[in-house]
Design a protein around this motif. Structure first.
Motif, short mmCIF file in Angstrom:
data_model
loop_
_atom_site.label_atom_id
_atom_site.label_comp_id
_atom_site.label_asym_id
_atom_site.label_seq_id
_atom_site.Cartn_x
_atom_site.Cartn_y
_atom_site.Cartn_z
N SER A 236 68.11 59.74 45.18
CA SER A 236 68.49 61.03 45.74
C SER A 236 67.75 61.28 47.05
CB SER A 236 68.19 62.14 44.74
OG SER A 236 68.47 63.41 45.28
N PHE A 268 74.13 65.69 41.16
CA PHE A 268 73.66 65.27 42.48
C PHE A 268 74.74 65.40 43.57
CE2 PHE A 268 70.63 63.44 39.60
CZ PHE A 268 69.42 63.47 40.28
N VAL A 330 67.27 68.10 42.92
CA VAL A 330 67.71 66.89 43.61
C VAL A 330 66.82 66.56 44.81
CG1 VAL A 330 70.09 67.25 42.87
CG2 VAL A 330 69.37 68.08 45.12
#
Length: 379
Positions: A236, A268, A330
């Protein structure tokens, strides 16, 4: 035409004219951004996510408008029964719920899979708003008067923790805390609760599932297991950084398109946006969220009845928590807890729940001039 003071004088046409079309436009823009990102995440293909998301969003918008046209006093009357139904469904989940991704959170109806914990986020806020609406300020100051609403919070939170679903349980508690605060509960009582929570943390740690403890340890040091527990957050961060200022272009994100980024269509999805449209695209979405949340709090502060004020405050806080927790998650600011990005992440129950919540906000705005006594009748 001036705003009307009583719902009996509001025709259907009046209600449509009093709808907050600026708020509706914001919701539509955010939802369509989500569909666009899912189209990109699917390899510039409507399948497997974008087409389904668009149809759900369309159905949800219609449901949102219908909810907005309902008199706020109707929601006041049925708040407790709705809460009871959702609590019952959470019990059903424990007994015969559908298991997915190692958790038991859903009820499979054949044609639709429902997640009662998502709907509880709305019904709990409405039930608490009704309870505090019925109290005087003197009642709120009495500790025994807080036993019932605390039990109303702990019952669903306990059932959600059994699923296990730590992220949703956390959101339920925080949104409930917002209603308690707006309802007039003194700040020092929150300090006591926070202190008690801190005292039981060592005990809670030993009752966490192995994967939950692993998430917390990974948050502290994601590089310790880069191909295992730390893989998701490391990928991420790579995708977020590679997007730069203006991104790599629509459908050109390497981490997402080459399948390095996990759960790119759900938890995500914000990373897909940041990689393909850069910091500019990410800030644009956050600005839209800020405007939507600001609208919600304005509705809460301008509502003239306590039930609508508390419900709007709780619902808006819940929406804010969705955004904050997902983005913080995230970007590595908090542990991964599996909270979707509102109106953007792929999902059925979460999408419909959020749009129902937006419909309630719109309805509170339409009927905000109604004065309602503590017994539920118009003044």
């Amino acid at each position: 035409m001036s705003r009307l003071s009583s719902a009996e004088r509001l025709s259907l046409g009046d209600k449509f004219r009093h709808l907050n079309w600026g708020l509706i436009a914001l919701i539509v823009v955010i939802g369509l951004m989500g569909v666009t990102l899912l189209y990109s995440a699917g390899g510039k293909n409507w399948q497997p996510w974008a087409a389904a998301q668009l149809s759900r969003f369309g159905i949800g918008l219609c449901l949102m408008i219908l909810v907005a046209l309902v008199d706020v006093r109707v929601w006041l009357r049925i708040a407790y029964p709705m809460y009871g139904v959702m609590l019952f469904l959470l019990v059903v989940v424990e007994v015969m719920g559908h298991i997915g991704m190692g958790a038991q959170r859903w009820i499979n109806l054949g044609f639709f899979v429902i997640q009662p914990s998502e709907l509880m986020k709305i019904t709990l806020v409405l039930a608490l708003a009704k309870y505090f609406h019925s109290l005087s300020m003197e009642d709120i100051g009495h500790p025994l008067k807080l036993v019932a609403p605390i039990a109303m919070v702990l019952a669903p939170v306990g059932l959600v923790l059994l699923q296990p679903n730590l992220g949703t349980a956390m959101l339920l508690m925080l949104a409930s805390g917002a209603v308690f605060f707006a309802g007039g509960v003194r700040w020092w009582k929150f300090v006591i609760v926070i202190a008690l929570a801190g005292a039981i943390l060592p005990i809670a740690w030993h009752h966490l599932h192995d994967y939950q403890r692993m998430r917390l340890m990974t948050f502290l040091n994601p590089g310790a297991d880069p191909l295992g527990a730390g893989y998701n957050i490391l990928q991420s961060k790579i995708a977020l950084g590679s997007g730069g200022l203006f991104g790599k272009g629509f459908g050109q994100g390497t981490q997402s398109q080459l399948q390095f980024l996990p759960e790119k269509h759900t938890d995500f999805i914000f990373v897909v946006l940041a990689e393909e449209f850069g910091m500019f695209g990410a800030l644009l979405l956050l600005l839209l969220y800020f405007l939507l949340i600001a609208y919600g709090f304005i509705i809460a502060f301008t509502c003239r009845n306590q039930f609508g004020r508390l419900a709007a405050f709780g619902l808006t806080t819940s929406f804010f928590l969705y955004v904050f927790v997902n983005v913080a998650m995230v970007t590595g600011l908090i542990p991964v807890v599996g909270i979707p990005l509102p109106l953007v992440s792929y999902g059925g129950t979460a999408m419909l729940t959020l749009l129902i919540g937006c419909g309630l906000l719109l309805g509170i705005s339409v009927h905000r001039d109604i004065r309602i006594s503590r017994t539920g009748s118009s003044e």
